[in-house]
Enzyme design. Structure first.
Site, PDB file in Angstrom:
ATOM      1  N   MET A   1       0.729  -1.241  -0.174  1.00 14.39           N
ATOM      2  CA  MET A   1      -0.173   0.225   0.136  1.00 14.39           C
ATOM      3  C   MET A   1       0.763   1.187  -0.090  1.00 14.39           C
ATOM      4  SD  MET A   1      -3.283  -0.228   2.160  1.00 14.39           S
ATOM      5  CE  MET A   1      -4.189   1.498   2.035  1.00 14.39           C
ATOM      6  N   GLY A   2       1.932   1.156   0.755  1.00 17.02           N
ATOM      7  CA  GLY A   2       2.856   2.258   0.784  1.00 17.02           C
ATOM      8  C   GLY A   2       3.426   2.558  -0.528  1.00 17.02           C
ATOM      9  N   VAL A  62       3.441   1.307   7.939  1.00 20.43           N
ATOM     10  CA  VAL A  62       4.166   0.078   8.438  1.00 20.43           C
ATOM     11  C   VAL A  62       3.063  -0.642   9.148  1.00 20.43           C
ATOM     12  CG1 VAL A  62       6.703   1.059   8.699  1.00 20.43           C
ATOM     13  CG2 VAL A  62       4.868   1.558  10.579  1.00 20.43           C
ATOM     14  N   ALA A  64       0.761  -1.759  12.132  1.00 18.61           N
ATOM     15  CA  ALA A  64       0.415  -1.206  13.493  1.00 18.61           C
ATOM     16  C   ALA A  64       0.857  -1.719  14.411  1.00 18.61           C
ATOM     17  CB  ALA A  64      -1.162  -1.004  13.716  1.00 18.61           C
ATOM     18  N   GLY A 117      -9.395   1.844   1.088  1.00 11.71           N
ATOM     19  CA  GLY A 117      -9.582   1.715  -0.129  1.00 11.71           C
ATOM     20  C   GLY A 117      -8.689   0.452  -0.682  1.00 11.71           C
ATOM     21  N   ASN A 175     -14.173   0.662   9.801  1.00 12.90           N
ATOM     22  CA  ASN A 175     -14.131  -0.672   9.626  1.00 12.90           C
ATOM     23  C   ASN A 175     -15.312  -1.161  10.580  1.00 12.90           C
ATOM     24  OD1 ASN A 175     -11.791   0.193   8.462  1.00 12.90           O
ATOM     25  ND2 ASN A 175     -10.639  -1.542   9.066  1.00 12.90           N
ATOM     26  N   GLU A 178     -17.948  -1.490   8.142  1.00  9.91           N
ATOM     27  CA  GLU A 178     -17.731  -2.639   7.099  1.00  9.91           C
ATOM     28  C   GLU A 178     -18.011  -3.705   7.694  1.00  9.91           C
ATOM     29  OE1 GLU A 178     -13.553  -1.912   5.403  1.00  9.91           O
ATOM     30  OE2 GLU A 178     -13.289  -4.072   5.784  1.00  9.91           O
ATOM     31  N   ARG A 275     -18.452 -13.415  13.113  1.00 14.62           N
ATOM     32  CA  ARG A 275     -17.334 -14.160  12.656  1.00 14.62           C
ATOM     33  C   ARG A 275     -16.891 -15.181  13.796  1.00 14.62           C
ATOM     34  NH1 ARG A 275     -13.757  -9.579   9.604  1.00 14.62           N
ATOM     35  NH2 ARG A 275     -15.309  -8.293   8.667  1.00 14.62           N
ATOM     36  N   ARG A 427     -31.121  -4.569  40.174  1.00  7.23           N
ATOM     37  CA  ARG A 427     -29.906  -4.093  40.771  1.00  7.23           C
ATOM     38  C   ARG A 427     -30.150  -3.260  42.331  1.00  7.23           C
ATOM     39  NH1 ARG A 427     -27.781  -0.092  38.305  1.00  7.23           N
ATOM     40  NH2 ARG A 427     -25.633  -0.428  38.800  1.00  7.23           N
TER      41      ARG A 427
HETATM   42  C1  6PG Z   1     -10.250  -0.513   4.066  1.00  5.09           C
HETATM   43  C2  6PG Z   1     -10.181  -1.556   4.801  1.00  5.09           C
HETATM   44  C3  6PG Z   1      -8.877  -2.350   5.382  1.00  5.09           C
HETATM   45  C4  6PG Z   1      -9.175  -3.888   5.608  1.00  5.09           C
HETATM   46  C5  6PG Z   1      -9.632  -4.111   6.977  1.00  5.09           C
HETATM   47  C6  6PG Z   1     -10.022  -5.539   7.056  1.00  5.09           C
HETATM   48  O1  6PG Z   1     -10.691   0.507   4.704  1.00  5.09           O
HETATM   49  O2  6PG Z   1      -9.440  -0.412   2.980  1.00  5.09           O
HETATM   50  O3  6PG Z   1     -11.157  -1.638   5.689  1.00  5.09           O
HETATM   51  O4  6PG Z   1      -8.744  -1.705   6.203  1.00  5.09           O
HETATM   52  O5  6PG Z   1     -10.282  -4.205   4.561  1.00  5.09           O
HETATM   53  O6  6PG Z   1      -8.592  -3.993   7.679  1.00  5.09           O
HETATM   54  O7  6PG Z   1     -10.534  -5.823   8.276  1.00  5.09           O
HETATM   55  P1  6PG Z   1     -10.562  -7.376   8.804  1.00  5.09           P
HETATM   56  O8  6PG Z   1      -9.417  -8.125   8.145  1.00  5.09           O
HETATM   57  O9  6PG Z   1     -10.553  -7.053  10.210  1.00  5.09           O
HETATM   58  O10 6PG Z   1     -11.823  -7.839   8.243  1.00  5.09           O
END
Ligand code: 6PG
Length: 457
Positions: A1-2, A62, A64, A117, A175, A178, A275, A427
């Site tokens: 990606m870099g 790099v 994380a 992306g 994410n 996502e 998952r 409670r």
């Molecule tokens: C993005 C994606 C990217 C990656 C995730 C996948 O925005 O380009 O979100 O960051 O697809 O890190 O995350 P998982 O491997 O945890 O599903």
């Protein structure tokens, strides 16, 4: 990606782009492979730093965690006051908060930036979510805006989202959403299959949904991958893919952040744990002797409306988390520009985000874009389908945890009174935790073990 980002930069900025990698052969091969790009490669850090114009802007791509700290440690003695380090990885936001402070002590400016992306996006135009000191934006906007994806109105998908670690937090929430959208698409797919459709037919259904404001990159992707045939057998590839879904952490961080901030991200949480269940091989095996089979015959339009409604709820959950964290940490994140930069380049780009961004621009203080028109009307129209689909999925043995979480989330928000009143009273009963009343101010406690009188606490 870099490397992709460096090539993208070289197309869009004047002068040469300097790249650094410890591996000399790797960096030379990269430069040689792209003679069209104005790239220079270094594997000796002082040479790399010396090649940069001051104030230097260094983008770290790099892994994380510890590697980011190691690079910052090596760079710090070589840099001068006011130089800028941008961490473009999927970094956990507490690490970014710490690094912002550490770099400030060394008079360096540190930006934590989410980049979305994938590799193609990095090359052709990613969405970027930088966060940090507002004074730094003037020095990096000219580099980042040209390389960012452009929305349909031509606006670049990058802006300083806020101060501190807000950039990485924003990417984490991206994410999380996502995760939710992927799971919801998976559940819609399961329902379509339970209705007797094959993979190719499901692909056509997803393609037909991918229009107008409903369209999204992930729907389009679902249509594409479901149409893919298996190179080995000639059947549908999906029918040969093991159902163990993995992850790298950002989904879990979002769920943890939701718990920390007291914001329900239940659709994201169910998507994360879906998952986990998918990969719980031994426990799934333990039930292999009592299988259930999926059967549901729902109208395609009902499945579509259920999916669209749940997707909106997932976005709202993520954005509510971001707004709350911004308050907690004092990041000054405005949601309108965040949503604006998600309109292109990133994985969760979708047709309705332009309208979401407008809702926040016109109502910066609104607690929920979904409670505002036009989304309120859309949700209310689609909610009956979400209820019907979630209910019939349960009865038909189609696991739909994210759809169910979405409908329950919305039903709770719309219920006048919740059974959490009983939670509070219990409670108080076993732990003297007190309760509030609907008709009086204050905290109350019953002396349960004696005369059961009520006292203010
Ligand atoms: C993005 C994606 C990217 C990656 C995730 C996948 O925005 O380009 O979100 O960051 O697809 O890190 O995350 P998982 O491997 O945890 O599903």
């Amino acid at each position: 990606m870099g490397a992709s980002l460096a090539r993208n930069l070289s197309r869009n900025v004047d002068g040469s782009v300097a790249m650094f990698d410890l591996d000399e052969s790797k960096i030379s091969a990269l430069v040689a492979a792209h003679p069209e790009a104005n790239l220079s490669g270094f594997s000796h850090l002082p040479d790399f730093v010396a090649a940069l114009a001051v104030p230097r802007v260094i983008l770290l791509m790099v892994p994380a965690g510890r590697p980011v700290d190691a690079v910052i440690e090596s760079l710090t003695p070589l840099l001068t006051d006011g130089d800028i380090i941008i961490d473009g990885g999927n970094t956990h936001y507490p690490d970014t908060e710490r690094r912002v402070a550490e770099c400030a002590q060394n008079n360096l400016r540190f930006i934590g930036m989410g980049v979305s992306g994938g590799e193609q996006g990095a090359l052709l135009g990613p969405a970027m979510m930088p966060g940090g000191d507002p004074t730094v934006w003037a020095d990096i906007a000219g580099l980042l805006e040209p390389i960012a994806a452009k929305a349909e109105d031509g606006q670049p998908c990058v802006t300083l989202v806020g101060s501190g670690a807000s950039g990485h937090f924003t990417k984490m929430v991206h994410n999380g959403i996502e995760y939710a959208d992927l799971q919801l698409i998976g559940e819609a797919y399961a329902l379509l299959r339970a209705g007797g459709r094959n993979a190719a037919e499901c692909s056509e259904v997803f393609a037909s949904w991918n229009t107008g404001e409903d369209r999204s990159y992930l729907l389009e992707s679902a249509a594409t991958v479901l149409a893919q045939s298996d190179p080995d057998t000639g059947g549908a590839l999906i029918d040969y893919v093991l159902d163990h879904a993995k992850g790298k952490g950002t989904g879990a961080w979002t769920v943890i952040a939701g718990a920390d901030e007291g914001v329900s991200v239940s659709v994201i949480a169910e998507s994360l744990f879906a998952r986990s269940i998918s990969s719980a091989t031994a426990e799934r095996q333990a039930w292999a002797g009592d299988p259930v089979s999926a059967s549901a015959d729902l109208p395609v339009d009902a499945v579509r409306d259920a999916y669209m409604a749940a997707r909106l709820i997932a976005y709202q959950q993520g954005l509510a988390l971001l707004a709350t964290a911004s308050e907690t940490f004092g990041w000054n994140v405005a949601l309108a520009p965040v949503v604006r930069i998600w309109r292109a380049g990133c994985i969760i780009r979708a047709g309705f985000l332009d309208a979401v961004s407008r809702v926040y621009a016109e109502n910066p203080e609104c607690v929920s874009f979904l409670s505002m028109e036009p989304f309120r009307g859309q949700l209310l129209e689609r909610l009956p389908s979400l209820r019907q689909v979630a209910a019939e999925a349960i009865l038909g043995n189609v696991p739909t945890p994210a759809l169910a979480a979405a409908v329950n989330h919305q039903t709770m928000l719309m219920s006048g009174a919740l059974p959490t009143a009983l939670v509070q009273l219990l409670r108080d009963f076993f732990g003297s935790h007190t309760y509030e009343r609907t008709d009086q101010e204050g905290n109350f406690h019953i002396i349960w073990e004696a005369d059961r009188s009520q006292h203010r606490r």
